[in-house]
Structure formats: structure tokens, C-alpha cells
Design a protein around this motif. Structure first.
Motif, PDB file in Angstrom:
ATOM      1  N   PRO A 158       3.629   6.649  -8.419  1.00 14.27           N
ATOM      2  CA  PRO A 158       3.359   8.199  -8.936  1.00 14.27           C
ATOM      3  C   PRO A 158       4.792   9.338  -8.932  1.00 14.27           C
ATOM      4  CG  PRO A 158       1.964   8.289  -7.491  1.00 14.27           C
ATOM      5  CD  PRO A 158       2.131   7.388  -7.121  1.00 14.27           C
ATOM      6  N   VAL A 159       5.477   8.954  -7.985  1.00  7.01           N
ATOM      7  CA  VAL A 159       6.803  10.080  -7.649  1.00  7.01           C
ATOM      8  C   VAL A 159       6.984   9.742  -8.658  1.00  7.01           C
ATOM      9  CG1 VAL A 159       7.741  10.527  -6.074  1.00  7.01           C
ATOM     10  CG2 VAL A 159       5.536  10.760  -5.366  1.00  7.01           C
ATOM     11  N   MET A 160       8.059   8.299  -8.589  1.00  4.72           N
ATOM     12  CA  MET A 160       8.957   8.077  -9.686  1.00  4.72           C
ATOM     13  C   MET A 160       8.519   7.285 -10.533  1.00  4.72           C
ATOM     14  SD  MET A 160       9.652   3.297  -9.601  1.00  4.72           S
ATOM     15  CE  MET A 160       7.813   2.728  -9.549  1.00  4.72           C
ATOM     16  N   GLY A 161       6.769   7.859 -11.717  1.00  2.00           N
ATOM     17  CA  GLY A 161       6.749   8.346 -12.594  1.00  2.00           C
ATOM     18  C   GLY A 161       7.267   9.244 -13.221  1.00  2.00           C
ATOM     19  N   ALA A 187      10.291   7.544  -1.555  1.00  2.00           N
ATOM     20  CA  ALA A 187       9.613   8.767  -2.439  1.00  2.00           C
ATOM     21  C   ALA A 187      10.355  10.796  -1.666  1.00  2.00           C
ATOM     22  CB  ALA A 187       8.532   9.330  -1.287  1.00  2.00           C
ATOM     23  N   LEU A 188      11.249  10.365  -0.250  1.00  2.00           N
ATOM     24  CA  LEU A 188      12.097  11.909  -0.371  1.00  2.00           C
ATOM     25  C   LEU A 188      12.890  12.155  -1.460  1.00  2.00           C
ATOM     26  CD1 LEU A 188      12.453  13.950   1.735  1.00  2.00           C
ATOM     27  CD2 LEU A 188      14.598  12.616   3.275  1.00  2.00           C
ATOM     28  N   ASN A 189      14.157  10.807  -1.550  1.00  2.00           N
ATOM     29  CA  ASN A 189      15.063  10.813  -2.685  1.00  2.00           C
ATOM     30  C   ASN A 189      14.328  11.812  -3.838  1.00  2.00           C
ATOM     31  OD1 ASN A 189      16.823  10.110  -4.157  1.00  2.00           O
ATOM     32  ND2 ASN A 189      16.673   8.027  -4.522  1.00  2.00           N
ATOM     33  N   LEU A 190      13.055  10.579  -4.154  1.00  2.00           N
ATOM     34  CA  LEU A 190      12.755  11.224  -6.032  1.00  2.00           C
ATOM     35  C   LEU A 190      11.711  12.811  -5.066  1.00  2.00           C
ATOM     36  CD1 LEU A 190      11.022   8.254  -6.891  1.00  2.00           C
ATOM     37  CD2 LEU A 190      13.291   8.838  -7.086  1.00  2.00           C
ATOM     38  N   ALA A 202       8.320  -0.795   5.110  1.00  2.00           N
ATOM     39  CA  ALA A 202       7.452   0.788   4.730  1.00  2.00           C
ATOM     40  C   ALA A 202       8.072   2.183   5.144  1.00  2.00           C
ATOM     41  CB  ALA A 202       6.444   0.393   5.387  1.00  2.00           C
ATOM     42  N   GLY A 203       8.940   2.311   6.241  1.00  2.00           N
ATOM     43  CA  GLY A 203       9.774   3.529   6.255  1.00  2.00           C
ATOM     44  C   GLY A 203      10.671   3.731   5.563  1.00  2.00           C
ATOM     45  N   LEU A 204      11.682   2.763   4.450  1.00  2.00           N
ATOM     46  CA  LEU A 204      11.811   2.697   3.424  1.00  2.00           C
ATOM     47  C   LEU A 204      11.403   3.016   2.524  1.00  2.00           C
ATOM     48  CD1 LEU A 204      15.508   2.141   2.633  1.00  2.00           C
ATOM     49  CD2 LEU A 204      14.365  -0.091   1.690  1.00  2.00           C
ATOM     50  N   VAL A 205      10.464   2.635   1.529  1.00  2.00           N
ATOM     51  CA  VAL A 205       9.544   3.316   0.194  1.00  2.00           C
ATOM     52  C   VAL A 205       9.471   5.071   1.229  1.00  2.00           C
ATOM     53  CG1 VAL A 205       6.890   3.506  -0.148  1.00  2.00           C
ATOM     54  CG2 VAL A 205       7.900   1.105   0.206  1.00  2.00           C
ATOM     55  N   ALA A 206       8.882   5.453   2.363  1.00  2.00           N
ATOM     56  CA  ALA A 206       9.401   6.893   2.075  1.00  2.00           C
ATOM     57  C   ALA A 206      10.508   7.520   2.054  1.00  2.00           C
ATOM     58  CB  ALA A 206       8.559   7.270   3.779  1.00  2.00           C
ATOM     59  N   ALA A 207      11.480   6.439   2.634  1.00  2.00           N
ATOM     60  CA  ALA A 207      12.835   7.350   2.361  1.00  2.00           C
ATOM     61  C   ALA A 207      12.951   7.549   0.976  1.00  2.00           C
ATOM     62  CB  ALA A 207      13.366   6.237   2.566  1.00  2.00           C
ATOM     63  N   ALA A 218       0.610  -1.556   0.519  1.00  3.29           N
ATOM     64  CA  ALA A 218       0.206  -0.021   0.200  1.00  3.29           C
ATOM     65  C   ALA A 218       0.772   1.319   0.192  1.00  3.29           C
ATOM     66  CB  ALA A 218      -0.646  -0.277   1.438  1.00  3.29           C
ATOM     67  N   ALA A 219       1.750   0.839   0.991  1.00  2.00           N
ATOM     68  CA  ALA A 219       2.827   2.383   1.296  1.00  2.00           C
ATOM     69  C   ALA A 219       3.514   2.977  -0.183  1.00  2.00           C
ATOM     70  CB  ALA A 219       4.010   1.917   1.990  1.00  2.00           C
ATOM     71  N   TYR A 220       4.333   1.556  -1.223  1.00  2.00           N
ATOM     72  CA  TYR A 220       4.493   1.790  -2.540  1.00  2.00           C
ATOM     73  C   TYR A 220       3.212   1.886  -3.758  1.00  2.00           C
ATOM     74  CZ  TYR A 220       8.697   0.261  -4.940  1.00  2.00           C
ATOM     75  OH  TYR A 220       9.375   0.361  -5.644  1.00  2.00           O
TER      76      TYR A 220
END
Length: 575
Positions: free
Chosen positions: A397-400, A455-458, A448-453, A390-392
Motif C-alpha cells: 500500500p505504501v508503494m501504491g 517503506a521508510l524511503n517511500l 526483510a529489513g530491506l523492505v522496511a528501509a 509477508a513484509a512486502y
């Protein structure tokens, strides 16, 4: 009219330093695609402008991505149901090894060799002999990635021999070696790939890649079915070897397919590396311009790779177990399949951003409420897996958007812009690592926290790219100085008006209101279906999602149809 390019004549060596067009390597005509010459197209390639060829390539790549991804979805469901999380975690580590060898060996060189592949960009010579010489030099340099990778592999083998900590479990060494061999075979196909891409022969390239991808999935499926135990799962060591063999099949089919297509198109008249002459009489294997650009991208390539696979590297570095790595791999693979298929297929910035935002709406407002059901299809019901997926979905959209904006920057940015991006990417990497440490080690937020990291990076990378795009279209650069003052003012104002939030975001209030309503309704149906339980509860939840999904598709179609068709017609008329 081709899109303007920020890099100007200062980036390109002067004519007096260019390879001689009288060299024997360039004689004998120019067996090239019609996208370059407009005539004498190889068989199967219709004469056309480079813009039309790019549009045709867009359709080919989109069709290939949708067909292969959709056609192999069911296969992957079966594979993942029969694979344990631990097996997927090990496969993830070997995929990381393969990706590292491929990316670091070829990415900067590929970016350099393909940077001027289109005649519409105006940087390639219009003389057929000169173009043949340029292609010979590009062909020569396309062998460098294989040589670099061979050095990497030799160095790793030496380290494994003398450093005990570098040695791998003998039971997994065979799979590792097959993955490495597959990477080397794939790099051996690089010269043929480069020639196909420089001639804009998208249909040939897409056919090869689609065939190889489907074959890889089918080989994996057949071997998994033959090797499954009575419990319906695959033994760990045997499973890793199966994925390794399938990767080798994929690489071999790429090599054979690219070479066959390039040879049949007449762009590999002699599979030889040979020198060409400069006007000064100097004999060279590599064009200085290609070498210069490759070096300018090399540092950025390393940093970009660290950012791209940083999440997987951190999982290994902080000691996350194979099973948890498998959960993360499944979540990332499932959530990223469709947007990757679409973002790889489109080349035009404004249209792609709108499509990506609309696609992202489905991932943000609908997909998170269906992750548990999706994982049940894969027979993966670990407690934390649904929350990670769900977090991913929110991250997709951020990745795209990042992929689209960075592609534009690297396509038109000059050397200074690329170097500046490299510095910022290094800074973003530091922030990403520190934030990952906080969420994983201090906050104990898990994957799930790594997904947040991520997202911040992108998000930081998107901000940098958007800043570059705004400056580029302000036309205070080499491109703008080619225009008259009035033209520059009018165009810069027009571009600025297109960059407002209301112009960038597609759809209308009805579409996004329906997205919000869909989220509320599917959240409710998720809880109601859970209270009902069983197949009936799941069916109710799926039906609600299907109704809103169809309603959203209809509203998007009617709100965007006229604008999208107008944009496609406009691109089709450009040359």
C-alpha cells in the motif's frame, strides 16, 4: 474542465520564440486523433474530448493490466517452480541493467514530451499546422534516448575492455548482451510510442503492450519447458539466456507494434528527423521548451532511479548472494503484481487513492497469512521467503500511494517544484542508504529489513508529495491567480475539506472492522491448519480466507458503490 496546472505561462516560451507554423514540416493538414481536433479521427478512433479519451484510456489500460497480469499468473507459477533462487537472482541483476539503461536514457525526455500531450491542458496550439510542427519536434527528440543509451553501452564496453574488474563471467556475457540489445530495440520504438501517446491513442498502445507481454511470458514458458532437466529445473546459464531471449522478443514486438499502429493511424507520414523554422529564421531540430523541461527532470531522474532500484543495488553492493536476491525478487514480484496493474491504469487522484487504500487493506490484513501457501504453489519453501513476502505485503500500500502522489506532483508541478523535489529525493536517498546499512549489516535483518528501509524511503516521499498537494489546492499559485478572489477562497476551502482523513479514507467502520476481524480469523486458521497439517489443514485455511474475502468485497461494494459511480459520472461529464 481539465485539472488546473501549477505550471503557468512562465514555463512556456513566448509565442515569438515558438516554431513557425508556416514551416514546410507542418504543412499538409493534421492527421491527428479526435482527442486533439474533435474531427477527422483516424480509423478506429472515435471523435471525443480529451477527458473522455482519457477515461476511455483508463478503461483500456485497466482491462489490459488485469487480463495480462491475471492471464500470465499461472504461467509465472510454472516458471518460478522450475527456476532456482540463484537463477532468479541473476535474472534480477540483468533486469536491473535493462531498467537502468531504459530509465536513465528516456525518462526525463519522455516526461518532457508527454507533459503537454493533452489539448485539454490548454498549452498546445489549436492550429493544426502548429500542432504538426510541435509533433515533428517531439518526434525528433524521441530519438535522443536511443542515442544516449548507445553512448552508455559503448562506454560500458570500453570499460570492460580496459578494466579487468568490469569484466563479466564469459558464460553469462551472451545473456547480458541480449538484454542490452533488447533495451536498445525498445528505445528504438520510443518515437512511435511518443506519437501514439501524444494523440491519446490508448487502445492502440494497450493492444501492442498486451500482446508483447503475453508473448514474452509464452516464449519463456516454452523454452523453459524444452530446457528443463530430469529434475524439473532449468540449468543456470541456459535459464538466464532464456529470459534474455524472451526480453528481446518483447522489445521487438513493441517496436513492430508501435510503428505499425502509428503508421496506420497516419501520425508517421514520413519516418524522418527534420528541422523546423523559428520566426527568426533559425532552423532547429529540438524545441527549446522540451529541452528545458528534460534538463530540469534529468537530475531527478537519476535520483528517482536510485530510489526505485536502490534495494536491488544494495543487495548487490553488500554482497548478498544470488539465491537471497532471488528470494527478494520473487517476494517483490508476487506482492506487487496487482497493485501495479491498478495504479498504472488510473489517472485521477482522489478515486485512485481510495481504491489503493481498499486494495491495500487486503494486502495488510489478509495476504501476510497466506504467503507460505502461495510460495508452496511456486515450490519455494525456503524458511525466510514467507516472512520476506509477508513484509512486502505490508509495503505494497505504501508503494501504491507513493506512485499516485508523485505522479500528481510531476504532472502539475512547475520547474521550481521539480527542482525542490530533486533535492529532497537526494536527501531521502542518503537516509535510505544509511538505514539499509543499519538493518542489513548491523542489525542482520536480511531482506526483510530491506523492505522496511524501502517503506521508510517511500513514506518520506509521500510526505513531501502530500505537502505539495496541499499547497497546490490552497490555490496560492499561478492557477489560483487566474481566479477571482471569491472563487479562490471558495475552491480552496472546498479542497481543504476534502483532504481530511475521514474524507480520504474509503469505506466505513464496518469495512475496516471486518478487515481487522479477517486478520484475527485468518491468523487463527493459519495456526489451526498448521496443527492439522496436510491438504486438509491448508484447505481449511484457504476456505476461511475465501469467506472473509467475499464478505469484504460485498461490504466494500455496498459502502462505496454510490460514491464511486457518482465520481465516474462526474468525470465523464467533464471536458
Amino acid at each position: 474542465m481539465a485539472p488546473p496546472r501549477l505550471r503557468g505561462t512562465k514555463d512556456r516560451p513566448s509565442t515569438k520564440d515558438r516554431p513557425s507554423t508556416n514551416d514546410g514540416a507542418g504543412g499538409g493538414g493534421d492527421p491527428r486523433d479526435s482527442a486533439q481536433s474533435g474531427a477527422h479521427a483516424p480509423a478506429g478512433e472515435a471523435p471525443d474530448s480529451s477527458t473522455a479519451s482519457t477515461l476511455q484510456g483508463t478503461r483500456f489500460m485497466l482491462a489490459r493490466q488485469l487480463l495480462t497480469r491475471g492471464g500470465t499468473f499461472a504461467v509465472n507459477v510454472v516458471l518460478t517452480r522450475m527456476a532456482t533462487f540463484e537463477l532468479m537472482g541473476l535474472v534480477n541483476q540483468f533486469d536491473l541493467l535493462s531498467a537502468t539503461i531504459l530509465f536513465l536514457s528516456r525518462e526525463s525526455i519522455r516526461m518532457a514530451l508527454l507533459r503537454n500531450a493533452s489539448a485539454a491542458g490548454g498549452s498546445r496550439s489549436s492550429n493544426s499546422s502548429a500542432r504538426a510542427v510541435e509533433d515533428q519536434l517531439a518526434f525528433n527528440m524521441a530519438f535522443v534516448p536511443l542515442a544516449l543509451a548507445s553512448l552508455f553501452v559503448a562506454g560500458y564496453a570500453a570499460a570492460e575492455s580496459f578494466i579487468p574488474l568490469a569484466r563479466m563471467d564469459p558464460s553469462l556475457r551472451i545473456a547480458r548482451d541480449i538484454y542490452v540489445l533488447a533495451a536498445l530495440v525498445e528505445l528504438a520504438s520510443e518515437p512511435a510510442f511518443i506519437m501514439l501517446q501524444r494523440q491519446l491513442m490508448y487502445s492502440r498502445r494497450v493492444g501492442v503492450e498486451g500482446t508483447a507481454f503475453v508473448a514474452q511470458c509464452l516464449v519463456t514458458l516454452v523454452l523453459v519447458l524444452l530446457s528443463s532437466s530430469a529434475t524439473g529445473t532449468v540449468p543456470l546459464q541456459q535459464g538466464v539466456r532464456i529470459y534474455a531471449v524472451a526480453q528481446l522478443v518483447y522489445a521487438c514486438l513493441l517496436l513492430l507494434g508501435y510503428v505499425r499502429q502509428a503508421a496506420s493511424a497516419g501520425i508517421l507520414p514520413a519516418w524522418t528527423v527534420r528541422k523546423v523554422s523559428l520566426p527568426s529564421g533559425q532552423q532547429i531540430f529540438f524545441e527549446p521548451y522540451f529541452v528545458q523541461i528534460a534538463f530540469s527532470f534529468s537530475a531527478q531522474t537519476l535520483i528517482k532511479h536510485l530510489l526505485t532500484v536502490g534495494d536491488r543495488l544494495i543487495l548487490v553492493a553488500v554482497g548478498i548472494g544470488n539465491a537471497d536476491q532471488g528470494v527478494y525478487k520473487i517476494a517483490s514480484d508476487l506482492a506487487a503484481t496487482l497493485p501495479r496493474a491498478l495504479t498504472q491504469a488510473y489517472d485521477y487522484l482522489d478515486m485512485v487513492v481510495k481504491l489503493q487504500l481498499l486494495l491495500g487493506g487486503f494486502f495488510v490484513f489478509l495476504a501476510p497469512n497466506y504467503t507460505a501457501i502461495l510460495l508452496e504453489l511456486y515450490r519455494k519453501s525456503e524458511p525466510g521467503a514467507a516472512s520476506v513476502l509477508a513484509a512486502y505485503c505490508l509495503y505494497v500500500p505504501v508503494m501504491g500511494i507513493n506512485g499516485i502522489t508523485e505522479a500528481f506532483l510531476q504532472g502539475v508541478g512547475d520547474g521550481a517544484a521539480v527542482r525542490l523535489q530533486s533535492y529532497f529525493l537526494a536527501a531521502f536517498w542518503v537516509v535510505f542508504v544509511l538505514f539499509s546499512y543499519v538493518v542489513l549489516v548491523v542489525g542482520q535483518m536480511g531482506t526483510a529489513g530491506l523492505v522496511a528501509a524501502n517503506a521508510l524511503n517511500l513514506a518520506m516521499r509521500i510526505a513531501f508529495s502530500v505537502h505539495f498537494i496541499r499547497r497546490f489546492f490552497a490555490l496560492d499559485n499561478d492557477v489560483g491567480r487566474l481566479l477571482t478572489a471569491d472563487q479562490r477562497v471558495l475552491l480552496s476551502r472546498d479542497f481543504a475539506s476534502r483532504q481530511t482523513l475521514l474524507r480520504v479514507v474509503p469505506g466505513n467502520a464496518l469495512v475496516w472492522g471486518l478487515f481487522a476481524t479477517a486478520w484475527i480469523a485468518t491468523s487463527a486458521s493459519k495456526h489451526i491448519g498448521g496443527s492439522i497439517g496436510g491438504l486438509m489443514g491448508k484447505a481449511l485455511h484457504v476456505v476461511v480466507g475465501g469467506i472473509f474475502g467475499l464478505a469484504l468485497l460485498g461490504s466494500i461494494y455496498f459502502s462505496e458503490k454510490s460514491r464511486l459511480l457518482a465520481r465516474i459520472r462526474q468525470l465523464g461529464k467533464s471536458d
